[in-house]
Design an enzyme around this catalytic site. Structure first.
Site, mmCIF file in Angstrom:
data_model
loop_
_atom_site.group_PDB
_atom_site.id
_atom_site.type_symbol
_atom_site.label_atom_id
_atom_site.label_comp_id
_atom_site.label_asym_id
_atom_site.label_seq_id
_atom_site.Cartn_x
_atom_site.Cartn_y
_atom_site.Cartn_z
ATOM 1 N N ARG A 1 5.769 1.183 2.558
ATOM 2 C CA ARG A 1 7.234 1.958 1.935
ATOM 3 C C ARG A 1 8.452 1.528 2.372
ATOM 4 N NH1 ARG A 1 3.774 6.318 2.491
ATOM 5 N NH2 ARG A 1 5.054 7.130 3.981
ATOM 6 N N ALA B 1 0.426 4.033 0.495
ATOM 7 C CA ALA B 1 0.062 5.290 1.271
ATOM 8 C C ALA B 1 0.487 4.827 2.843
ATOM 9 C CB ALA B 1 -1.431 5.508 1.415
ATOM 10 N N CYS B 2 0.977 3.674 2.862
ATOM 11 C CA CYS B 2 1.616 3.362 4.440
ATOM 12 C C CYS B 2 2.991 3.397 4.449
ATOM 13 C CB CYS B 2 0.982 1.794 4.456
ATOM 14 S SG CYS B 2 1.672 0.952 5.832
ATOM 15 N N GLY B 3 3.320 3.980 5.603
ATOM 16 C CA GLY B 3 4.836 4.265 5.723
ATOM 17 C C GLY B 3 5.718 2.949 5.873
ATOM 18 N N ASN C 1 0.922 -1.087 0.156
ATOM 19 C CA ASN C 1 0.148 0.043 0.040
ATOM 20 C C ASN C 1 1.008 1.251 -0.007
ATOM 21 O OD1 ASN C 1 -1.661 2.176 0.505
ATOM 22 N ND2 ASN C 1 -2.706 1.298 2.089
#
Length: 114
Positions: free
Chosen positions: A15, A10-12, A8
């Site tokens: 990433r 948007a997920c730190g 995802n």
């Protein structure tokens, strides 16, 4: 080594896990943005079994309506069905390699299967 990450962007944590995979020499990464191409129930069951966790342990409550929908108390079959229909209910990120599967929270857990 081949690695697949259910990612995802948007997920730190997702990433950071992807960055570890990208920075590891010899790792060929396949990225699946699971919010765009959802999981099948069979794939979820396989990931959970290979990671040695239950569907309940992989249920994402934070930032979802899973608890309000009663999934915290639901059967495992109901949880898996809900996850397949609404992939945001799956905690992230999962990574699969020839050495196994991990739910990489925290992201350093990915090193266990590299």
């Amino acid at each position: 080594m081949k690695a697949t990450i259910w990612h995802n962007p948007a997920c730190g944590t997702s990433r950071k896990t992807l960055a570890i995979l990208d920075e590891t020499p010899g790792v060929d990464v396949t990225v699946i943005e699971y919010l765009k191409s959802s999981y099948t129930e069979a794939k979820l069951r396989q990931l959970f079994a290979d990671a040695d966790i239950t569907p309940r342990e992989a249920l994402r409550l934070r930032g979802t309506d899973a608890e309000e929908r009663g999934l915290k108390q639901a059967s495992e079959d109901e949880i898996v069905a809900a996850m397949a229909a609404h992939p945001a209910y799956v905690e992230r990120p999962f990574v699969e390699t020839d050495k196994g599967v991990r739910l990489c929270r925290p992201q350093d857990r990915v090193h266990e299967i590299l």
